[in-house]
Design an enzyme around this catalytic site. Structure first.
Site, PDB file in Angstrom:
ATOM      1  CB  THR A 177     -70.738  55.378   2.543  1.00 37.01           C
ATOM      2  OG1 THR A 177     -69.704  56.349   2.361  1.00 37.01           O
ATOM      3  CG2 THR A 177     -70.392  54.511   3.730  1.00 37.01           C
TER       4      THR A 177
ATOM      5  CB  CYS B 173     -75.206  54.149  11.371  1.00 41.01           C
ATOM      6  SG  CYS B 173     -74.663  55.856  11.608  1.00 41.01           S
TER       7      CYS B 173
ATOM      8  NE  ARG C  84     -68.496  58.590  10.469  1.00 38.94           N
ATOM      9  CZ  ARG C  84     -69.583  59.344  10.280  1.00 38.94           C
ATOM     10  NH1 ARG C  84     -69.919  60.299  11.130  1.00 38.94           N
ATOM     11  NH2 ARG C  84     -70.340  59.128   9.217  1.00 38.94           N
TER      12      ARG C  84
ATOM     13  CG  HIS D  72     -71.130  56.268  15.353  1.00 39.19           C
ATOM     14  ND1 HIS D  72     -70.631  57.508  15.040  1.00 39.19           N
ATOM     15  CD2 HIS D  72     -71.983  55.962  14.342  1.00 39.19           C
ATOM     16  CE1 HIS D  72     -71.164  57.928  13.887  1.00 39.19           C
ATOM     17  NE2 HIS D  72     -71.972  57.013  13.446  1.00 39.19           N
TER      18      HIS D  72
END
Lengths: 337, 337
Positions: free
Chosen positions: A11, A140, A168, A220
């Protein structure tokens, strides 16, 4: 031209590779992968020299018909800096490899902070990473919190920050993760570890966080409650955040009601992979009363650390100061939607 | 014996009917419905005299082969008290009907607070509803917050309460609601209306709330941050909450990690419809530091107001004081898992 090796092409790794390729002062020397799967084929198709990491060995890649340049050892030896984008915990195991080759390296936020000398957010503490050998780009969520807190901290002072992170459950391709139809306190004990992680960037900040996991994959969402030392108006805070390049102030009245609509907006704007590198702060949510600020922000977990990795490369290689690096990164990526 | 008419036989109405039936001092005089559907058949099968409300008329029910006792007017005239469990906003339209018959009535929390003289939570302000004609039982979220705040307010004082309400998108049977794969600030403007609703029960409380909606149907989960006037230990607060009959302190180490596991636990315990009338406060989440309390609680939106409706009936009819009513309700329903 800074030669950047990228160890791990998941990712984060593939996004950092694409972002590095856009920079005028860097080039992707190669990317390293463990398995000869469809992602490896994508890396070759994207034109990245491929190196083999971990157990599979060069032979397995060749059997799969995927051409490789060498091993991860070769890549580390040949690169000026390595971005370690391997899964959490693997970066720490890799550090001796980087040390053996005297190659500076960036680690990601899933590693323990002790993996590096400095935890990094471009907006908050770029200068601390200049010339450092090992730097950790924070996660993040911590990136999203740091970007928001930095201008508030500088302008008004922050007495305390309290945040509920509605996270999430997994990324869109992580079909084996949950929850389904549930709202999980995670971790259930309070305060959560996210606050101490923000303190790796703001050591003196009073911050408590609570985390939950829900059945969603797109972003999120943070619910924030921040006691400022000053007592600005709601509009002053809105203006302050609107001036931040890596904060997208979600306008009222356009139907950008949540992550789904924001991601659609980013895809329509032609963003690579529909990525949203910016914090998405809902303008309508910003509310200040007696120095107490509340707001909601959305954080695209797959991509908000990408520009931070690019800036951290420049800091480690001493290529630019914070302002210059962030300006270059923002311009080349096309920040601002 | 108090004759209770129940106007509306949906999520709340059918549960209140079943709860009233368990009480030694009340009986279900009848339930009123608008449509001759499968829910009407369930009401008849449960043995409740059925009355017809709204547009369909008695004829439609008879055509559908469902026996009725009369119209909602008849039911209101014959009942000692009516529980209005119609959809939000309809209760207000119904109030003149109750006034015409001089029948006291309870309304639900989806109505505006102005529908009644008193907004009610048994633990917090039972006495205010004694002998009142019109009483509004506050919503599931406000009930959950009030039950938690009452002992804290009485024991330590509450300087301010800040809550993020991670709300289920819809109930399990509401297939046409969302979101799917999204995390929606809802309402996006802050603070949300939930705080002022709690102030209908605690007028002097400083409370700010933020609401979100997520793809889940089982329970709401609240993330709470409460500044107490005192500075108790974490254990003292845990003990205080453990003493509350309508708070279930979710024990550590049993795998009751979220609403899914809690509902399974309730079904295994034989709870009707798998209902959880209690606030579910995760013991492990309770944390006090410098007088600041954090915790998570789960709220079963379909059922936590059910015992409150039973108690409100006793208050309106002056059948018992708070302690006696709550004890009877708790015992007859089987509170405590």
């Amino acid at each position: 031209m800074l030669h950047v090796g990228i160890n791990g092409y998941g990712t984060i790794g593939k996004r950092v590779a694409d972002a590095v390729r856009e920079q005028p002062d860097m080039t992707v020397h190669g990317v390293a992968k463990t398995s000869p799967d469809h992602v490896a084929e994508s890396a070759v198709a994207a034109g990245y020299p491929l190196y083999v990491a971990g157990g599979s060995g060069v032979g397995e890649f060749e059997t799969a018909g995927i051409a490789v340049e060498g091993t991860v050892d070769d890549m580390v030896a040949e690169s000026d800096v390595v971005v370690d984008a391997t899964p959490g915990g693997v970066g720490e195991q890799n550090r001796p490899l980087y040390e053996d080759h005297d190659t500076p390296a960036l680690f990601q936020g899933a590693e323990d902070a002790s993996v590096a000398e400095t935890s990094f957010n471009a907006r908050a503490n770029y200068a601390e990473a200049i010339g450092e050998e090992y730097v950790r780009v924070v996660s993040c969520n911590t990136t999203g919190l740091s970007r928001l807190l930095a201008p508030l901290y500088e302008t008004y002072g922050v007495e305390r920050a309290r945040a509920t992170l509605v996270r999430r459950g997994g990324d869109p391709d992580q079909y084996c993760r949950g929850p389904i139809n549930d709202i999980l306190p995670d971790p259930v004990s309070l305060p959560s570890h996210h606050g101490p992680d923000v303190q790796t960037v703001f050591p003196d900040l009073s911050i408590h966080t609570a985390g939950l996991k829900v059945p969603a994959t797109l972003m999120h969402v943070h619910s924030l409650n921040i006691s400022l030392q000053g007592d600005p108006t709601t509009e002053a805070v809105r203006d302050l955040l609107a001036d931040e390049d890596r904060i997208f102030l979600v306008p009222e009245g356009l139907g950008l009601d949540g992550p789904g609509a924001l991601k659609e907006f980013a895809r329509d704007a032609g963003r690579p992979r529909g990525d949203i590198w910016e914090n998405c702060v809902w303008a309508e949510s910003i509310h200040v009363e007696d120095g107490e600020l509340s707001l909601f922000q959305g954080i695209h977990q797959e991509s908000d650390v990408v520009p931070e990795n690019v800036d951290a490369l420049r800091a480690v290689a001493e290529l630019a100061d914070a302002e210059e690096s962030m300006a270059t990164t923002n311009e080349t990526l096309g920040m601002g939607i």
